[in-house]
Design a protein around this motif. Sequence first.
Motif, PDB file in Angstrom:
ATOM      1  N   ARG A  16       0.843  -1.195   0.000  1.00 29.34           N
ATOM      2  CA  ARG A  16       0.000   0.000   0.000  1.00 29.34           C
ATOM      3  C   ARG A  16       0.877   1.244   0.000  1.00 29.34           C
ATOM      4  N   SER A  33       1.645   4.903   0.848  1.00 28.20           N
ATOM      5  CA  SER A  33       1.094   5.756   1.900  1.00 28.20           C
ATOM      6  C   SER A  33       2.078   6.848   2.275  1.00 28.20           C
ATOM      7  N   ASP A  35     -11.831   8.680   9.312  1.00 22.53           N
ATOM      8  CA  ASP A  35     -11.776   8.655   7.851  1.00 22.53           C
ATOM      9  C   ASP A  35     -11.117   7.342   7.414  1.00 22.53           C
ATOM     10  N   ARG A  42      -9.558   6.473   4.878  1.00 23.84           N
ATOM     11  CA  ARG A  42      -8.298   6.607   4.132  1.00 23.84           C
ATOM     12  C   ARG A  42      -7.088   6.631   5.046  1.00 23.84           C
ATOM     13  N   TYR A  62      -4.938   5.341   8.535  1.00 18.24           N
ATOM     14  CA  TYR A  62      -4.754   4.179   9.401  1.00 18.24           C
ATOM     15  C   TYR A  62      -3.520   4.393  10.280  1.00 18.24           C
ATOM     16  N   LEU A 119      -1.747   8.115   5.514  1.00 13.32           N
ATOM     17  CA  LEU A 119      -2.773   8.325   4.500  1.00 13.32           C
ATOM     18  C   LEU A 119      -2.540   7.304   3.395  1.00 13.32           C
ATOM     19  N   ASP A 120      -3.549   6.480   3.143  1.00 17.04           N
ATOM     20  CA  ASP A 120      -3.476   5.494   2.071  1.00 17.04           C
ATOM     21  C   ASP A 120      -3.624   6.235   0.752  1.00 17.04           C
ATOM     22  N   THR A 139      -3.658   5.004  -2.156  1.00 11.35           N
ATOM     23  CA  THR A 139      -4.348   4.212  -3.176  1.00 11.35           C
ATOM     24  C   THR A 139      -5.852   4.165  -2.953  1.00 11.35           C
ATOM     25  N   ALA A 140      -6.334   4.703  -1.834  1.00 11.94           N
ATOM     26  CA  ALA A 140      -7.758   4.642  -1.529  1.00 11.94           C
ATOM     27  C   ALA A 140      -8.577   5.448  -2.532  1.00 11.94           C
ATOM     28  N   GLU A 141      -8.057   6.583  -2.923  1.00  7.13           N
ATOM     29  CA  GLU A 141      -8.660   7.438  -3.942  1.00  7.13           C
ATOM     30  C   GLU A 141      -7.581   8.393  -4.415  1.00  7.13           C
ATOM     31  N   PRO A 151      -5.231  11.118  -4.486  1.00  2.90           N
ATOM     32  CA  PRO A 151      -4.829  12.010  -3.393  1.00  2.90           C
ATOM     33  C   PRO A 151      -5.032  13.486  -3.743  1.00  2.90           C
TER      34      PRO A 151
END
Length: 123
Positions: free
Chosen positions: A49, A51, A67, A69, A71, A84-85, A87-89, A91
């Motif tokens: 991932r 991040s 949120d 996104r 973790y 902040l991930d 790849t979640a959406e 950036p």
Amino acid sequence: MYTDDDPYLAEIRRIALGFPEATEVEAWGRPTFRAKKMFGIYSGSMSQRLSLEFLPDHGELEALRQDPRFYVPQYSGAFGWLALDLTAEEPDLAEIAELLESSFRRVAFKRMIAALDASPRTP
């Protein structure tokens, strides 16, 4: 653990190194961004991932945790860091700039913060 053409790394690098006296140091096979101490860590590779780890502002911590996104990263999370991930959406670079600025302000010397406050803002 990364390559210079990793997605978003160039933009994150530009933002992080735009802070007064900020430097980049490779540690644990990852780019880390430092003022007096670390304020950002680019993590991952295409097999993991992607991040951005940072020290959140205390007042925003609970909202960020709600949120999906964000973790708690495996190692730095024990010291109050969040990630902040990427790849979640797609950036948001303005959001990344705000997160890195808050993190920078938590670790930077007073002269660095004064220089930041005196400079024009560009995300």
